[in-house]
Design an enzyme around this catalytic site. Structure first.
Site, mmCIF file in Angstrom:
data_model
loop_
_atom_site.group_PDB
_atom_site.id
_atom_site.type_symbol
_atom_site.label_atom_id
_atom_site.label_comp_id
_atom_site.label_asym_id
_atom_site.label_seq_id
_atom_site.Cartn_x
_atom_site.Cartn_y
_atom_site.Cartn_z
ATOM 1 N N ASP A 35 17.940 -17.828 -8.905
ATOM 2 C CA ASP A 35 17.793 -17.125 -7.627
ATOM 3 C C ASP A 35 19.105 -17.025 -6.862
ATOM 4 O OD1 ASP A 35 14.456 -18.221 -6.695
ATOM 5 O OD2 ASP A 35 15.288 -17.320 -8.494
ATOM 6 N N GLU A 37 22.053 -16.782 -7.872
ATOM 7 C CA GLU A 37 22.934 -15.753 -8.410
ATOM 8 C C GLU A 37 22.475 -14.367 -7.927
ATOM 9 O OE1 GLU A 37 25.670 -16.048 -9.700
ATOM 10 O OE2 GLU A 37 26.034 -14.002 -10.395
ATOM 11 N N TYR A 38 21.178 -14.174 -7.957
ATOM 12 C CA TYR A 38 20.615 -12.919 -7.443
ATOM 13 C C TYR A 38 21.032 -12.743 -5.977
ATOM 14 C CZ TYR A 38 17.217 -9.328 -6.205
ATOM 15 O OH TYR A 38 16.643 -8.171 -5.756
ATOM 16 N N LYS A 123 -11.418 -0.963 -9.708
ATOM 17 C CA LYS A 123 -11.379 -0.309 -8.402
ATOM 18 C C LYS A 123 -10.868 -1.342 -7.400
ATOM 19 C CE LYS A 123 -13.625 2.896 -5.352
ATOM 20 N NZ LYS A 123 -13.257 2.293 -4.071
ATOM 21 N N GLU A 180 -2.710 1.799 -5.491
ATOM 22 C CA GLU A 180 -3.318 1.012 -4.427
ATOM 23 C C GLU A 180 -2.371 -0.097 -3.967
ATOM 24 O OE1 GLU A 180 -6.255 2.269 -3.785
ATOM 25 O OE2 GLU A 180 -7.522 0.752 -2.816
ATOM 26 N N LYS A 307 -12.667 7.231 -15.844
ATOM 27 C CA LYS A 307 -12.041 8.555 -15.750
ATOM 28 C C LYS A 307 -12.063 9.193 -17.133
ATOM 29 C CE LYS A 307 -8.954 7.025 -12.071
ATOM 30 N NZ LYS A 307 -7.598 6.628 -11.681
ATOM 31 N N CYS A 429 -25.948 -37.225 16.378
ATOM 32 C CA CYS A 429 -26.483 -36.700 15.126
ATOM 33 C C CYS A 429 -27.849 -36.065 15.394
ATOM 34 C CB CYS A 429 -26.612 -37.839 14.120
ATOM 35 S SG CYS A 429 -27.516 -37.365 12.650
HETATM 36 S S1 IVH Z 1 -8.416 7.410 -8.488
HETATM 37 C C1 IVH Z 1 -9.142 11.622 -8.087
HETATM 38 N N1 IVH Z 1 -8.431 4.957 -9.351
HETATM 39 O O1 IVH Z 1 -10.691 4.412 -4.326
HETATM 40 C C2 IVH Z 1 -9.350 10.191 -7.995
HETATM 41 N N2 IVH Z 1 -8.857 5.320 -7.039
HETATM 42 O O2 IVH Z 1 -12.565 6.737 -3.292
HETATM 43 C C3 IVH Z 1 -8.439 9.573 -6.991
HETATM 44 N N3 IVH Z 1 -9.208 3.257 -5.743
HETATM 45 O O3 IVH Z 1 -8.774 6.288 -2.138
HETATM 46 C C4 IVH Z 1 -8.509 8.111 -6.912
HETATM 47 N N4 IVH Z 1 -8.926 1.860 -7.428
HETATM 48 O O4 IVH Z 1 -7.984 3.941 -2.638
HETATM 49 C C5 IVH Z 1 -8.585 5.763 -8.282
HETATM 50 N N5 IVH Z 1 -8.374 2.814 -10.271
HETATM 51 C C6 IVH Z 1 -8.515 3.620 -9.210
HETATM 52 C C7 IVH Z 1 -8.785 3.120 -7.923
HETATM 53 C C8 IVH Z 1 -8.965 4.003 -6.848
HETATM 54 C C9 IVH Z 1 -9.165 1.980 -6.129
HETATM 55 C C10 IVH Z 1 -9.494 3.703 -4.370
HETATM 56 C C11 IVH Z 1 -8.450 4.607 -3.783
HETATM 57 C C12 IVH Z 1 -9.143 5.861 -3.395
HETATM 58 C C13 IVH Z 1 -10.578 5.457 -3.417
HETATM 59 C C14 IVH Z 1 -11.384 6.620 -3.928
#
Ligand code: IVH
Length: 698
Positions: A35, A37-38, A123, A180, A307, A429
């Protein structure tokens, strides 16, 4: 005197080095530099930039911290709107199959057409961010806002070390990486701990944050980047905004999965759980697998996202209003919910501890219906200002006892006279009316009634009879309550004086159950020393301490008569445990209980005290974090302890070594901050084999 050209060359070289090492350190967890050095390189760059301000480019590593204080956040129009995702609220597996069926229908696929390929992501529970890079340099960070227009938070986002200021490798003229911003639970807890200290020190404008999401959102929208920098944020990339077309130097990628890999190659964290899946069955398997891991993740998620992998299919599927047809969020049961406090009761524990418990309007949270949530202690209840009638946030994660996180803003905003009374802890108590005292330096009130207190008696008996203690089958809490209330049991030995006739004569007790209980009481008499010791319910003596004590001393009498110094020689026994043992066995009535239990026929095997193994690491304290390559953390702990080392749960100035494995988090940061040496498993094994002499130079 450095010329401008020399300075520019040196600054560029330093910049490149610092970017590389920051990535190794913060993203890959594989630092190559000490650290100091950084820091030295960092400071040299700062000097050069002060001398020649034109060298201070927006992508300079020095631009991560500090910066001007913003008056208000500027608006940013998203060139590609930031969409939201449809949420599948059906938390059962049907949620996944319904999505797959919908996608197939929209694409007009026949029943026997091949399965669809998906990417499964987590998510994250944070806030969405769009990061714009021009020619590889971060030029703008914007919140989602309403999806069309967000806020410019570039200054604050620059302080997030996991976000590259400059993309690694070849970069297109324009690319917007979306993902995120979130806060890890450990960082959140540490932040709140600091906040509490500030509040205790009288700083009026500070507050405790309700959850990591909230803390992250506050930090991102901070007007002072120095404050934002002090609130540790993290980032995961998962999506794409505007990008230069392939004809203008943009990457030519055909799937979401390829993009995620590209993000990773550019230097962004991408969650390692991300996986490709084919067809509904694999989506369901992902949902279930992540559901099992959820509580062990170092950050909050509220579901998973599926997705469609192929960008071409995504294009064909298109959008309904502002939600893509090719993605869906599949939730888990929420871990936080709002509900109303209908009362506050005081529970008396086995050791006499008084715990305020909020009685709640029933609420489904973390997968079960909750009607009680702990308020922990007087200070916590006061700090959160929970009152009867308030709407509160209740959290239940994993198997942890549900807790009241805080009062909902609506209730807090009400005038004082429209809310219930401020909570005060009773000084007696609620069960036996004995005085309840809060010792100096303690957060808890304790009933002083001891076994005179029926609540403590009941809990003490249940504890003694528990499966992990002497294990009396068939002695449930209803029965214990009956026995204590009827004064049939006053002390533990009374348990073994209950005869068939007495038991069979109790209300709602069938002869068969009475017979079974007599049998299991008889069976419980043959026990082991650790079980017996644990069953006595001595404060701070849990199962593993009881095992360590039994192993070390071999005989109960030796434990009862050991001095504090002798007790301290046992693994994991510190001053608090040693003192608690002494206090317990210094009371004549506790010794009598032990004698009477022996007289009732309780027996266990004893052995000679453990031979004194050499303790080459005595006096050293280790902390273990992350996933080690070959040993489990428990095995590593056992090995270190067997060599006499102490293994602590958190890093402090007293830590001698931090053993860090993969995905080490805040403990590693802390160790680096305060200069605790960080070693890997291999080095730990070497120390175990050879002691602490320095590793030979290689
Ligand atoms: S994709 C077109 N991937 O969820 C799709 N969203 O309701 C755009 N979020 O506002 C979002 N994890 O804050 C995507 N793996 C993920 C996600 C994610 C969390 C949140 C994000 C977004 C909300 C969507």
């Amino acid at each position: 005197m450095t010329t401008r050209d020399e300075a520019a060359r040196e600054a560029a070289a330093l910049s490149e080095q610092l970017h590389r090492h920051a990535h190794l350190y913060y993203v890959l967890d594989e630092p190559e530099l000490p650290d100091a050095e950084y820091d030295r390189m960092f400071q040299r760059l700062q000097v050069l930039e002060t001398e020649f301000p034109e060298l201070r480019t927006p992508d300079s590593p020095t631009q991560r911290v500090g910066g001007a204080v913003l008056d208000s956040l500027a608006k940013v129009r998203h060139r590609v709107p930031m969409l939201s995702i449809r949420t599948e609220t059906d938390i059962t597996p049907t949620g996944a199959s319904a999505f797959d069926a919908r996608v197939r229908r929209e694409l007009g696929l026949a029943e026997d057409a091949p399965q669809i390929a998906y990417v499964c992501e987590l998510k994250f529970d944070g806030l969405a961010m769009s990061l714009r890079y021009e020619h590889g340099v971060l030029v703008q960070a914007a919140t989602r806002g309403d999806g069309e227009v967000g806020e410019d938070v570039t200054q604050n986002i620059r302080t997030i070390r996991e976000i590259p200021l400059k993309l690694k490798g070849a970069a297109p003229p324009v690319v917007e990486v979306r993902g995120e911003v979130y806060m890890k639970r450990a960082d959140f807890d540490a932040l709140n701990e600091r906040q509490r200290e500030k509040i205790a020190a009288g700083q009026k404008n500070e507050k405790v944050f309700v959850n990591p999401r909230n803390a992250a959102a506050g930090a991102v929208r901070q007007h002072d980047p120095a404050i934002a920098a002090a609130r540790p944020l993290s980032f995961f990339a998962y999506g794409l905004g505007e990008v230069s077309p392939a004809s203008e130097g943009g990457p030519e990628l055909a799937t979401q999965f390829d993009w995620l890999q590209q993000f990773h190659a550019w230097g962004f964290p991408v969650a390692t759980q991300t996986a490709r899946a084919t067809g509904a069955i694999e989506l369901i398997a992902f949902h279930e697998a992540i559901g099992r891991q959820r509580d062990a993740l170092p950050y909050d998620i509220d579901g998973v996202v599926y997705k469609v992998d192929s960008l071409e299919l995504q294009r064909q599927l298109g959008f309904v209003s502002r939600e893509p047809r090719w993605a869906v969020a599949h939730k888990y049961p929420a871990q936080e919910q709002l509900t109303q406090v209908v009362g506050i009761e005081i529970q008396v524990g086995r050791t006499g501890k008084l715990t305020p418990v909020a009685k709640l309007a029933p609420v489904f949270v973390g997968g079960v219906t909750v009607t009680n949530a702990t308020l922990h202690n007087e200070d916590e209840a006061r700090r959160k200002d929970v009152r009867i009638g308030d709407t509160v946030i209740v959290r239940r994660a994993g198997d942890v006892i549900p807790e009241v996180v805080g009062v909902a803003p609506d209730s807090l905003a009400k005038p004082d006279d429209q809310r219930g009374a401020v909570f005060t802890m009773p000084h007696t108590c609620p069960v036996c009316d004995s005085e309840a005292v809060r010792e100096e330096g303690e957060v808890d009130y304790r009933c002083t009634g001891g076994l005179f207190c029926a609540a403590q008696r009941k809990e003490a008996i249940l504890h003694f009879a528990a499966r992990r203690a002497v294990d009396v089958d068939g002695l449930g809490d209803k029965l214990v309550e009956q026995l204590v209330d009827a004064n049939l049991i006053r002390t533990l030995p009374d348990l073994y004086k209950l005869g068939f006739v007495t038991l069979a004569g109790l209300d709602r007790m069938a002869e068969k159950s009475a017979k079974n209980l007599v049998d299991s009481l008889e069976a419980s008499k043959k026990t082991t020393l650790p079980r017996f010791l644990f069953g006595l319910g001595i404060r701070h003596v849990g199962e593993s301490t009881a095992k360590d004590l039994a192993k070390h001393f071999g005989k109960l009498d030796a434990i009862m008569d050991a001095t504090e110094e002798q007790l301290l020689e046992v693994n994991d026994v510190g001053p608090v445990v040693a003192q608690s043992l002494r206090t317990f066995f210094d009371q004549l009535h506790n010794r009598e209980v032990v004698e009477q239990l022996r007289a009732c026929g309780l027996t266990w095997e004893e052995h000679e005290p453990e031979a004194r193994a050499p303790k080459p690491l005595a006096g050293l304290t280790f902390v273990i974090t992350g996933t080690l390559p070959t040993l489990s953390r428990d095995d590593a702990k056992d090995k270190l302890e067997a060599a006499g080392a102490k293994v602590a749960g958190s890093v402090s100035k007293k830590t001698h070594y931090l053993v860090a494995g993969e995905e080490a988090g805040s403990k590693l940061d802390k160790a680096r901050d305060i200069g605790v040496p960080v070693i890997d498993e291999a080095r730990m094994l070497e120390i175990l084999a050879n002691g602490v002499a320095p590793a030979p130079e290689t």
